[in-house]
Design an enzyme around this catalytic site. Structure first.
Site, PDB file in Angstrom:
ATOM      1  N   ASN A  65       3.966 -46.967 -22.472  1.00  0.00           N
ATOM      2  CA  ASN A  65       3.973 -45.534 -22.134  1.00  0.00           C
ATOM      3  C   ASN A  65       4.101 -44.679 -23.395  1.00  0.00           C
ATOM      4  O   ASN A  65       3.507 -43.602 -23.485  1.00  0.00           O
ATOM      5  CB  ASN A  65       5.096 -45.212 -21.144  1.00  0.00           C
ATOM      6  CG  ASN A  65       4.678 -45.466 -19.705  1.00  0.00           C
ATOM      7  OD1 ASN A  65       3.680 -44.934 -19.229  1.00  0.00           O
ATOM      8  ND2 ASN A  65       5.437 -46.290 -19.006  1.00  0.00           N
TER       9      ASN A  65
ATOM     10  N   ASN B 163      11.700 -38.816 -16.792  1.00  0.00           N
ATOM     11  CA  ASN B 163      11.604 -40.269 -16.671  1.00  0.00           C
ATOM     12  C   ASN B 163      10.336 -40.630 -15.906  1.00  0.00           C
ATOM     13  O   ASN B 163       9.906 -39.889 -15.023  1.00  0.00           O
ATOM     14  CB  ASN B 163      12.827 -40.808 -15.918  1.00  0.00           C
ATOM     15  CG  ASN B 163      12.784 -42.323 -15.758  1.00  0.00           C
ATOM     16  OD1 ASN B 163      12.640 -43.056 -16.732  1.00  0.00           O
ATOM     17  ND2 ASN B 163      12.917 -42.798 -14.526  1.00  0.00           N
TER      18      ASN B 163
ATOM     19  N   HIS C 137       8.860 -43.465 -13.373  1.00  0.00           N
ATOM     20  CA  HIS C 137       9.312 -44.552 -12.502  1.00  0.00           C
ATOM     21  C   HIS C 137       8.103 -45.143 -11.780  1.00  0.00           C
ATOM     22  O   HIS C 137       7.264 -44.397 -11.268  1.00  0.00           O
ATOM     23  CB  HIS C 137      10.327 -44.035 -11.475  1.00  0.00           C
ATOM     24  CG  HIS C 137      10.877 -45.118 -10.599  1.00  0.00           C
ATOM     25  ND1 HIS C 137      11.842 -45.995 -11.041  1.00  0.00           N
ATOM     26  CD2 HIS C 137      10.568 -45.497  -9.331  1.00  0.00           C
ATOM     27  CE1 HIS C 137      12.112 -46.868 -10.068  1.00  0.00           C
ATOM     28  NE2 HIS C 137      11.347 -46.578  -9.024  1.00  0.00           N
TER      29      HIS C 137
ATOM     30  N   ASP D  51      18.778 -36.381 -13.552  1.00  0.00           N
ATOM     31  CA  ASP D  51      20.083 -35.771 -13.283  1.00  0.00           C
ATOM     32  C   ASP D  51      21.137 -36.874 -13.282  1.00  0.00           C
ATOM     33  O   ASP D  51      20.892 -37.972 -13.781  1.00  0.00           O
ATOM     34  CB  ASP D  51      20.064 -34.961 -11.972  1.00  0.00           C
ATOM     35  CG  ASP D  51      19.728 -35.827 -10.751  1.00  0.00           C
ATOM     36  OD1 ASP D  51      19.719 -37.077 -10.880  1.00  0.00           O
ATOM     37  OD2 ASP D  51      19.490 -35.253  -9.672  1.00  0.00           O
TER      38      ASP D  51
ATOM     39  N   GLY E 104      22.260 -38.687 -10.938  1.00  0.00           N
ATOM     40  CA  GLY E 104      21.984 -39.823 -10.063  1.00  0.00           C
ATOM     41  C   GLY E 104      20.965 -40.761 -10.685  1.00  0.00           C
ATOM     42  O   GLY E 104      20.512 -40.572 -11.813  1.00  0.00           O
TER      43      GLY E 104
ATOM     44  N   ASP F  53      17.281 -41.932 -10.380  1.00  0.00           N
ATOM     45  CA  ASP F  53      15.975 -41.573  -9.814  1.00  0.00           C
ATOM     46  C   ASP F  53      16.088 -40.485  -8.748  1.00  0.00           C
ATOM     47  O   ASP F  53      15.303 -40.458  -7.791  1.00  0.00           O
ATOM     48  CB  ASP F  53      15.269 -42.808  -9.222  1.00  0.00           C
ATOM     49  CG  ASP F  53      15.069 -43.920 -10.241  1.00  0.00           C
ATOM     50  OD1 ASP F  53      14.843 -43.596 -11.419  1.00  0.00           O
ATOM     51  OD2 ASP F  53      15.144 -45.095  -9.863  1.00  0.00           O
TER      52      ASP F  53
END
Length: 207
Positions: free
Chosen positions: A14, A108, A110, A147, A149, A151
């Site tokens: 990536n 991010n 995912h 944040d 949490g 994902d």
């Protein structure tokens, strides 16, 4: 010019997609200032050196306490005047001090369509193993803000990828990278760099 820090733990495919997109003009108004890895053997660090970007090794193992590592990571980002932190296969939990300092400035990638197959323990091949075990017909990738949490941050972009009958986790992983991850991660960076992303609570508005 948006100043990027890309955090990677492995090969850096990536990261390479971001570099290529800057070079070919798919990403505008952004530059990679530093590539940070927790893994001394990560090929991503070699990619950074070859590209001419700083390759910085910062591993929790090299610090007496996790708090010291957390402070050093935050310090490294602030010292380099980073505007956007990009997690591109980074397997270290981002500390809350960094999340607070860079609120809505950490993204991010995912490898699933969140909220499916995400959360604690869902990374790498595990995601694709779960998707195939469940028998879903469509998977994909998601770019989201980070944040506190796992994902759970506001979703910026998603791209679906069809699952084929004889897929293995490895085959599906590669297809999702090629058809989704390497496309929407650079796209999200370009949109942020050009002021086309706004966060309103849990929702992202795109211009």
């Amino acid at each position: 010019m948006l100043r990027l820090a890309v955090l990677v733990s492995g090969g850096g495919t990536n990261l390479q997609a971001i570099m290529d997109s800057i070079d070919n003009g798919t990403i505008t108004n952004a530059e990679i200032v530093t590539v940070i890895s927790n893994n001394a053997g990560a090929y991503a660090l070699e990619r950074a050196k070859n590209y001419g970007a700083e390759a910085l090794l910062l591993s929790p193992k090299d610090f007496a306490t996790r708090e010291e590592f957390n402070e050093k990571l935050l310090e490294a980002l602030k010292e380099r005047n980073i505007d956007l932190v990009v997690l591109a296969g980074y397997l270290v939990v981002v500390p809350s001090c960094v999340i607070k300092e860079f609120e809505n400035r950490i993204i991010n990638i995912h490898p699933s369509l969140i909220p499916s197959f995400c959360g604690t323990g869902c990374y790498g091949l595990h995601v694709h193993e779960k998707a195939l075990a469940r028998g879903v017909k469509v998977s994909g990738a998601t770019v989201h803000f980070v944040d506190e949490g796992t994902d759970t941050g506001p979703i910026i972009l998603q791209k679906p990828v069809m699952i084929e009958q004889d897929d293995t986790p490895e085959v599906l992983q590669r297809r999702i990278m090629e058809q989704a991850e390497w496309k929407i991660l650079p796209q999200a960076i370009d949109m942020i760099a050009n002021g086309r992303v706004t966060v309103e609570g849990r929702t992202v508005r795109l211009k």
